[in-house]
Design a protein around this motif. Structure first.
Motif, PDB file in Angstrom:
ATOM      1  N   CYS A   1       0.789  -1.233   0.000  1.00 34.35           N
ATOM      2  CA  CYS A   1       0.000   0.000   0.000  1.00 34.35           C
ATOM      3  C   CYS A   1       0.820   1.281   0.000  1.00 34.35           C
ATOM      4  O   CYS A   1       0.462   2.242  -0.696  1.00 34.35           O
TER       5      CYS A   1
ATOM      6  N   TYR B   1      -2.364   5.732   2.306  1.00 34.84           N
ATOM      7  CA  TYR B   1      -3.308   6.240   1.314  1.00 34.84           C
ATOM      8  C   TYR B   1      -2.799   7.584   0.803  1.00 34.84           C
ATOM      9  O   TYR B   1      -1.786   8.114   1.288  1.00 34.84           O
TER      10      TYR B   1
ATOM     11  N   THR C   1      -7.377   5.600  -1.783  1.00 37.00           N
ATOM     12  CA  THR C   1      -6.558   4.454  -1.372  1.00 37.00           C
ATOM     13  C   THR C   1      -6.421   3.489  -2.550  1.00 37.00           C
ATOM     14  O   THR C   1      -7.304   2.668  -2.792  1.00 37.00           O
TER      15      THR C   1
END
Length: 213
Positions: free
Chosen positions: A76, A124, A137
């Motif tokens: 991420c 994010y 995100t």
């Protein structure tokens, strides 16, 4: 007016890297408004780079936007960095946000790696669109979501798109537990400090972060 710091390239958010610039301009070609460009970039980054937490190490190089663009498979934080860099490359102010979450649908391999379902420092991107900051995100690509029966996160450039609260069948998936705030650049030292707190086994001999032990 938004601070110019959110438009400048950094070593990590290398929005001036030729390949990042070319990629961002190609994705947004023919689009005119910041919102249209932001939405197009979100979907491009979300689905170009496959989500994979099983990286071999956490050196600073892993988190560069240009490196993420090359890797095509990462987790991420680098994906959030890439989206931030692409946004800056086309004139959209951006910053990075981080939060600790629980992931109730994590795979056994992920749970073993983490030692539980606590995902620390989930990343994010915050994008400045039409006079306000909007969260996006891009972590979980559509193919992965379909495979695990998770609703892919959509983004319209108007509303925050921050987490998969429920799986496709309605079961609880993710909860945000602690917000670390937003940053103009990747807060690498804070990330290491957070990982040290929640994943001490990563810093032991043979762990992904052993060199920082």
């Amino acid at each position: 007016m938004v601070d110019e710091v959110y438009l400048r390239p950094t070593w990590t958010i290398d929005s001036d890297h030729p390949e990042v610039v070319t990629y961002a301009e190609t994705i947004t070609q023919g689009l005119t408004t910041p919102r249209e460009k932001a939405v197009a970039l979100y979907y491009a980054v979300r689905d170009l780079v496959m989500y994979d937490m099983m990286v071999e190490h956490f050196s600073r190089e892993v988190f560069k936007a240009s490196q993420c663009l090359h890797a095509k498979r990462t987790f991420c934080i680098p994906k959030a960095v890439l989206l931030a860099a692409c946004a800056r490359a086309v004139g959209i102010p951006s910053r990075l946000g981080f939060a600790d979450v629980t992931n109730h649908l994590a795979t056994p391999k992920m749970l073993e790696m983490l030692g539980g379902d606590y995902f620390a420092f989930h990343g994010y991107t915050d994008l400045y669109i039409d006079g306000k900051w909007v969260k996006a995100t891009p972590a979980f690509n559509e193919r992965l979501c379909r495979f695990f029966k998770i609703k892919p996160l959509e983004f319209d450039g108007r509303s925050d798109s921050v987490f998969h609260e429920f799986s496709a069948d309605g079961n609880k998936h993710m909860e945000y537990l602690h917000d670390h705030g937003t940053f103009a650049d990747m807060p690498y030292e804070l990330m290491i400090e957070t990982f040290r707190k929640h994943y001490p086994h990563w810093f032991q001999a043979g762990g992904s972060l052993a060199k920082w032990a």
